[in-house]
Design a protein around this motif. Sequence first.
Motif: not given
Lengths: 417, 474
Positions: A35, A118-120, A122, A124-125, A137-138, A141, A144-145, A153, A259, A261
């Motif tokens: 992707r 996988c993802r981190e 967040p 909210g969770a 930020y996670t 992220t 990456r930035l 950041v 991940e 889905e």
Amino acid sequence: MEYHDIVIIGGGPAGLAAAVSAYDAGCRDVLVIERDERLGGILNQCIHNGFGLHTFKEELTGPEYAERYIRQAEERGIKYMLRTIVADVSPEREILYVNRDEGAVRVKAGAIVLAMGCRERPRGALGIHGYRPAGIYTAGTAQRLMNIEGYMVGREVVILGSGDIGLIMARRMTLEGAKVKVVAELMPYSGGLKRNIVQCLDDYGIPLRLSHTVTKIHGKRRVEGVTISEVGPDRRPLPGTEEFYSCDTLLLSCGLIPENELSKQAGITLSRVTGGPEVDDGLETSAEGVFACGNVLHVHDLVDFVSEEAARAGRNAAAWVAEGGSDRGGELPVTAENGVTYTVPQRIRTDAHDEKITVRFRVNGVYRDKYVAVRSGGAEIKRLKRRIMAPGEMEELTLTGEDLGKCAGGITVGLED
Amino acid sequence: MFDYDVCVIGAGAVGTATARELTRYRLSVCVIEKEEDVCSGTSKANSGIVHAGYDPEPGSMKARMNLRGAELIRKLSKNLDFSYRQNGALVLCFDEADRPGLDRLYERGLRNGVEGLEILTGEEVRKREPAVSGDVVAALWAPTSGVVCPFGMTFAFAENAAQNGAEFRFLTEVKGIEKAGEGYVLHTGGEDILARFVVNAAGVRSAEMHNAVSGNRLEITPRRGEYVLMDREVGGLVSSTIFQLPGKMGKGVLVAQTVHGNLLVGPNAVDVEDGEDTETTPEGTDEIKERARKSVPDIPYNRVITGFAGVRAHEKGGDFIIGEIPDAEGFFDAAGIESPGLTAAPAIGEYLAGLVAEKAGAERKEDFISSRRGIPQVAKLSPEERSALIAERPEYGRIICRCESISEGEIIDAIERNPGARSMDGIKRRVRQGMGRCQAGFCTPGAMDILAERLGIPVEKVTKNRPGSELLKW
């Protein structure tokens, strides 16, 4: 509809290793779908060293490690697509992918290797209260930035969670001139590798506060500070222990979630513990001809183990295509117990393909001088001494054909004195 | 001598709906907003429910605007292309002793003209909604209740108003208002704005605006409500919106599947001092979770993806204050707009615009554009339609937000709409980028770069919302 013998979803370390080994096992029609705009996955942003000690017997950075596999894939002429997202996978192994040049396209795969990573977790969770300003930020992220985009950041940083990415980012931000004030960890032990605590926190004098968490975020527009509280044995904040840390940035390194889905769309059975597919010793999921490896299967701490695991998935996918499927004979369930949280694989075929079967697992606390016991039908199959085990470090053991011969019914893996 | 015929203060659901209705007439209209974008106050954080209308006191403004608003939303969701679903609502009763309360609600609904109301037995309720508690003895069923995207609706009003000539001024805060001849002068900190008529749709600050021009003071209390939002994978736990019998602080905690398929729980009601106090708190979150469990015992709180709080404007009289202020000619209030304010918004707009036009003696325009197309939701198209769209515009084929499958093209559209996104929140609310389960972990870098490029600003100037919320720190 276009057909490929093997379609690999994800061109990170897992997908690349699977592609190379599938090719080497004789499959010439392998397609990798990625992707992002480049192969290599998350390794591209891991510019620190420490990769490859097991695989290449030398210490590489993330991009260097990725480069070795990208070169192997290119040398073999393995096809890959970039900036292409898989939108759907069916149990019949039909894949719908989308990109700028072709639009939405369906392809049929002989076998599929899931390598989506996988993802981190967040904010909210995690249920952290307070305002929702910029500057949260996670860790990944932020990584990456900083490392890919070249953006800074934050200047004054608090990190919640002592996962490996958080520890690495504590050092990274310090090296870029930021002040990392504290790393707070909810659990009484770190979730990261011991070596990262030493090299990323201790060496820079960054305090690690175990059994602490962020209980409030201050600042309406940009983070202005956080409140950190000590937690009790039930992991609930203890009133009266609140401390305010002024900062402009909060990084979160509180766990990774495979991940899956697409796996769910394909109707694949997932483990409630790992969040990844349940697999057999060949890394085949509950969907026939669909294999899984790397962080989409279970979260790893070393990429070397990802590569090894993915190579097995690729090899088995190639064999599956060559043999036109696999006969699902008898299977022995593998169950985690007594301090072991999960095992991968979760089941072993009685006619197991490989001579040696690697069983990876994690433990639910810090244990010293314990034995890992493998039992089946009341008999002890294997007993291995471990000096120290911790949740942040993945463990493994090997079962041989001889071991399996001794098994009668289900296998359990647990800790014993 | 006036800059505009009408100045609307506040670009929330009510302000934009009113602006849109005003553009039906030969009037120059300007909407001024203190934040950087449309839909940045009360309209951005609420339940997203289109209430059937059984709750407000018969004869009240709330009742009248609720019923008309719900009717308009059903129509406008098609004409203005925003997400709406009529899913029905249940008001649960847990105790035979509370039956009179349920009956009163039913009666009130009938008097308000709500259609299709029925009282269901506990068994009938659980047949319809198997996740509902076994303790439920009866419920009011209101089939005309719906769910709407509060952002989508507000942006639709704003864009359609702009299409019809309304002007928007953002980051413009009204700091004082004075009578100026036949009209009013609005002091903004920057240049003054002169308007013949003013519409006060300032949400939690509407009393402040009102009290600047009137001797009959309004008293508005910001009332905060917290919510938790769960993953779309568990959204199907309920299909209709589940309420409990209302108490004196409002409709209580609801459990609903949002129009986008997430499971939503909330709100509580806590009076706060500061209209921008949108903090979430451990007590508030625990309270809504616990109270929602009474309706639906097995809510999967381990699938929460975010929590948030909104502040609604509660006026002490308890009703909406809508209309021209008697002692301030030409100044029209839309004040105290709490629930069912979102539902009522288009009706309030229609009503107020009518009053203003009458006062102004303005005629209707013949060239009013009554419909608007939303930004395409590319991932919802069939593969063939999707391919066709991508062939036309390749940016629709590059996915930036994985969780919600939002493409670069949709993000560019969000920025290029009028009024367009100026911040990350502006993109998020227009196209849902970053609203999924990873909560913008993966897509933040990509969306930031697109925003900087399209706005022609350096990336360090990219903000989450208004200035001061820059994402990077050089």
